[in-house]
Enzyme design. Structure first.
Site, mmCIF file in Angstrom:
data_model
loop_
_atom_site.group_PDB
_atom_site.id
_atom_site.type_symbol
_atom_site.label_atom_id
_atom_site.label_comp_id
_atom_site.label_asym_id
_atom_site.label_seq_id
_atom_site.Cartn_x
_atom_site.Cartn_y
_atom_site.Cartn_z
ATOM 1 N N ASP A 111 0.820 -1.317 -0.029
ATOM 2 C CA ASP A 111 0.187 -0.010 -0.167
ATOM 3 C C ASP A 111 0.879 1.106 -0.001
ATOM 4 O O ASP A 111 0.374 2.371 -0.227
ATOM 5 C CB ASP A 111 -1.001 0.226 1.111
ATOM 6 C CG ASP A 111 -2.455 -0.318 0.607
ATOM 7 O OD1 ASP A 111 -2.597 -0.351 -0.510
ATOM 8 O OD2 ASP A 111 -3.413 -0.038 1.518
ATOM 9 N N ASP B 207 -11.784 -6.910 9.477
ATOM 10 C CA ASP B 207 -11.670 -8.280 9.342
ATOM 11 C C ASP B 207 -12.861 -8.828 10.347
ATOM 12 O O ASP B 207 -13.894 -9.750 9.888
ATOM 13 C CB ASP B 207 -10.558 -8.821 9.820
ATOM 14 C CG ASP B 207 -9.794 -7.983 10.746
ATOM 15 O OD1 ASP B 207 -10.419 -7.212 11.766
ATOM 16 O OD2 ASP B 207 -8.625 -8.002 10.949
#
Ligand code: NAG
Ligand code: NAG
Length: 736
Positions: A141, A446
């Site tokens: 990223d 998550d």
């Protein structure tokens, strides 16, 4: 073996001795009820001292009781799983195995050094699994060309490393961990190869570390691969085009290692980033990976690991398959969550960061109630459940008939074509981040994603083998620890407030016990108030000589004494049973106190601000590297504070305040000698609470007043905490 010849690929065992445990829990429950009754019928009358303090304690105790009930939900039905990998290989030919796509996510080359990242990549690249069916994707990223360079080096090294691992059955397959764990082999031939591969690794490590140090790969290194040209248009971490590079194309089995065996696929991806587009942190990265991998390898199983968490067992994929491919019970399994362990915890874990009890006890309890949470690393998913598929009994999985992503175009053309999938506008007006893929808008993306999968009718499985399958890095300073807890408590609390709330949305979709299990984590953040109240008010009332607990000779003393001693002895036993030490348990109580009074408070405030639309999200990554002296103090188990932080203001003020209350108490007792004993009797529990607070804060007093090293509390905090504590005591004594 069943009557029809079915032999399961995995086994689920219920925990033994649960009847005794349940009786014990019921006895504590009765004690808690008696405490609440006592509180209720003894509320001081209007005008009597301490009426509001009493009511407050009543509320705090109600809260703790509710929380306690939730903690029972994760202990009541524990199950333990084991797999039969030999049966798997007997029953299925390797060509029948599904493709597996492994996602490794990294976000910052300074916090997560490239050498750490590629060790993780190499450990999963060397899985004991058919190479044509294994693909590893690194999502970077930061779009850092150093990370890319490191991965490129790793792709060359893999050609020697993978055959070496196979030949000598190397474990673990992260090179760094392997070289650390092993002394020289005895066998002459092996020793020769060992030296050779070690030298190769060290040379690579040096090149990567040098590039990391100067901040970029050298001209010469860059000229060796055309992939670096993709950085020509790169302007910053937050502003760059998609960079996609297939470093090893193992899909048709043509890429070969030095022994001539096929190699797994290895892909580098940095999705596009533009300042005006939200990038949704790790969830955004995972979703880009899901799309891109869908074109490149389209594995039916998606496996993701954090970049600091290497695989410690090359057969883990096979373990996961035992759950998915079991003919009877595999159909309903959406994901297999492996336990997470840490390579870097010291014996007495001063930051309580091994999560021993959660790993060895609580997740097994969640599993017994329908399945553990997805915790974002060390997890295997069915691809289609991540993409929003509902559970359907009729629908059977075929694992091996896969539509091959075939094409005539050259790899280069394909890369160019697929880049669109990782652009920042791709998701506009789609369900990505909402119904499809990982969910956006929550710092624990998550957990919320796993919950929504379970709400669609799927089960999950927790697998916690004795030999741990994944080893990560735990925080090694106090600020890191508190920040990590803040992020978790805030994220879990946001889930409660979100559309996917475990309390409302999940109602009727998952079992009630599992709902309670989720609540246990969601309620972390609001628990701060009860905890703060409990460690301030009773101590302050010592100064005023107002008793808030039953007296020593009263019958009501018994439930208090029973609940306190039973709860804490049980917690100690559980901790020791999970492999901890007594001192480790004591340290964990300290972290319990600090996280509840600081991290959770800030987590609560931020969550409220965010859900009201005020605050922008920032995903804080915890640092993975440490300066030398920090490391040294960590090894010696000395608490590391160093910098100033508002969270420290709270914990130090609390510590000093309790010290003053204790000091005030001793003075009072000495001056009123005759009354001293009676005072002790009346205030026994309150004094105990205060004394425990002082004892548990001992290392903090040292950091405030005695230590000289760099990790001590900054001097400004010493003054601040004394000031605030004095002020609080003075206001309390004179104004009320
Ligand atoms: C990691 O694997 C090795 C074998 O390679 C084993 O000896 C070790 O105990 C494992 N680590 C943990 C924490 O289980
Ligand atoms: C016990 C252990 O693995 N300690 C390591 C933890 O990490 C630091 C660096 O962050 C190493 O120096 C230690 O050896």
């Amino acid at each position: 073996m069943g009557s029809d010849g079915y032999v399961p690929l995995f086994e689920t065992k219920k925990v033994k001795g649960s009847v005794i445990y349940k009786l014990f829990a019921v006895s504590i429950f009765v004690g808690i009820c008696l405490i609440l009754v006592y509180r209720y019928i003894h509320i001081p009358r209007e005008g009597e001292g301490g009426r509001w303090a009493w009511v407050g304690l009543f509320v705090a105790e109600l809260w703790f009781s509710l929380f306690w009930v939730c903690t029972q939900a994760v202990r009541w039905n524990r199950v333990y799983r084991c797999t039969f990998k030999d049966r798997l290989s007997q029953r299925y030919d390797e060509v029948e195995f599904p493709r597996v796509d492994v996602f490794v996510c990294t976000a910052d080359p300074t916090i997560e050094p490239p050498i750490l990242v590629i060790n993780t990549v190499l450990s999963v690249l060397a899985y004991d699994y058919p190479a044509e069916k294994l693909s590893v994707y690194l999502s970077d990223d930061a779009g850092s060309n150093i990370t890319f360079y490191a991965l490129l080096e790793a792709s060359h090294f893999a050609k020697e490393w993978i055959p070496y691992c196979k030949k000598f059955r190397v474990e673990p397959r992260s090179p760094e961990a392997y070289f650390l764990s092993i002394s020289d082999p005895n066998d002459v031939n092996e020793a020769k190869e060992f030296e050779a591969i070690k030298k190769l690794y060290e040379d690579m490590e040096n090149r990567i570390k040098r590039a990391t140090k100067i901040g970029r790969p050298t001209e010469e290194q860059r000229s060796k691969h055309k992939g670096f040209s993709q950085w020509d248009s790169y302007s910053s971490i937050r502003d760059h085009d998609t960079i996609l590079q297939i470093l090893i194309d193992g899909r048709d089995g043509k890429a070969r290692d030095i022994e001539g065996c096929s190699l797994p696929t290895l892909v580098y991806l940095a999705r596009e980033k533009k300042p005006q587009h939200p990038h949704n942190f790790k969830a955004g990265a995972m979703n880009a990976l899901i799309r891109v991998s869908g074109k490149i390898s389209n594995g039916k199983i998606i496996h993701n690991v954090d970049c600091d968490m290497y695989s410690n067992n090359s057969k883990s994929v096979r373990d996961a398959l035992c759950f998915f491919m079991d003919e009877e019970k595999g159909q309903e399994v959406a994901f297999v969550q492996f336990s997470e362990s840490f390579q870097n915890v010291t014996k007495n874990e001063i930051y309580g960061s091994s999560f021993r009890v959660a790993i060895e006890v609580e997740f097994h309890g969640m599993d017994g109630n329908g399945g553990p949470q997805y915790i974002g690393t060390g997890c295997f998913h069915r691809r289609d459940t991540l993409c929003g598929r509902k559970f359907d009994k009729e629908c059977t999985s075929t694992w091996y008939k896969e539509n091959d992503p075939e094409s005539e175009e050259s790899l280069h053309e394909l890369e160019a074509k697929w880049k669109v999938l990782a652009s920042c506008t791709y998701e506009e007006n789609t369900q990505w981040g909402n119904e499809i893929g990982l969910k956006y808008g929550c710092s624990v993306e998550d957990v919320i994603t796993g919950l929504s999968i379970q709400c669609k009718g799927w089960k999950s499985v927790y697998f916690n083998p004795e030999r741990k399958a994944f080893l990560g890095l735990a925080p090694i300073t106090m600020p890191q620890t508190l920040v990590q807890h803040k992020r978790w408590s805030e994220g879990n609390f946001l889930i409660l407030l979100s559309k996917y709330s475990p309390a409302w949305y999940a109602l009727g979709k998952i079992s009630f016990a599992l709902q309670l299990g989720y609540l246990k984590y969601s309620l972390w953040a609001p628990s701060c108030f009860a905890a703060l109240y409990y460690c301030i008010i009773p101590s302050l009332y010592l100064l005023k000589d107002v008793s808030l607990f039953p007296q020593y000779w009263s019958l009501w003393f018994i439930p208090f004494a029973y609940v306190i001693s039973a709860k804490y002895s049980y917690s100690l036993v559980e901790f020791l049973w999970s492999g901890g030490t007594i001192l480790g348990w004591w340290n964990e109580q300290r972290i319990w106190l600090y996280t509840r009074t600081s991290s959770y408070l800030f987590g609560f405030i931020d969550a409220i601000l965010k859900s009201a639309g005020f605050n922008d999200e920032a995903f804080v990554i915890t640092a993975k590297v440490a300066e030398e002296d920090v490391s040294e103090r960590y090894q010696k188990e000395t608490l590391e504070f160093g910098a100033s932080s508002p969270m420290f203001t709270i914990i130090t003020t609390l510590a000093v305040l309790n010290f003053f209350c204790f000091f005030g108490l001793v003075v009072m007792k000495i001056t009123m000698d005759a009354a001293g004993v009676r005072y002790l009797d009346r205030m026994a529990l309150q004094i105990l609470l205060c004394v425990v607070m002082v004892l548990i804060n001992w290392p903090l007093y040292q950091a405030l007043f005695f230590r000289q090293d760099k990790g001590k509390m900054p001097g400004s905090l010493t003054l601040q905490s004394i000031g605030f504590a004095l002020l609080a005591c003075a206001c309390f004594v004179y104004l009320q």
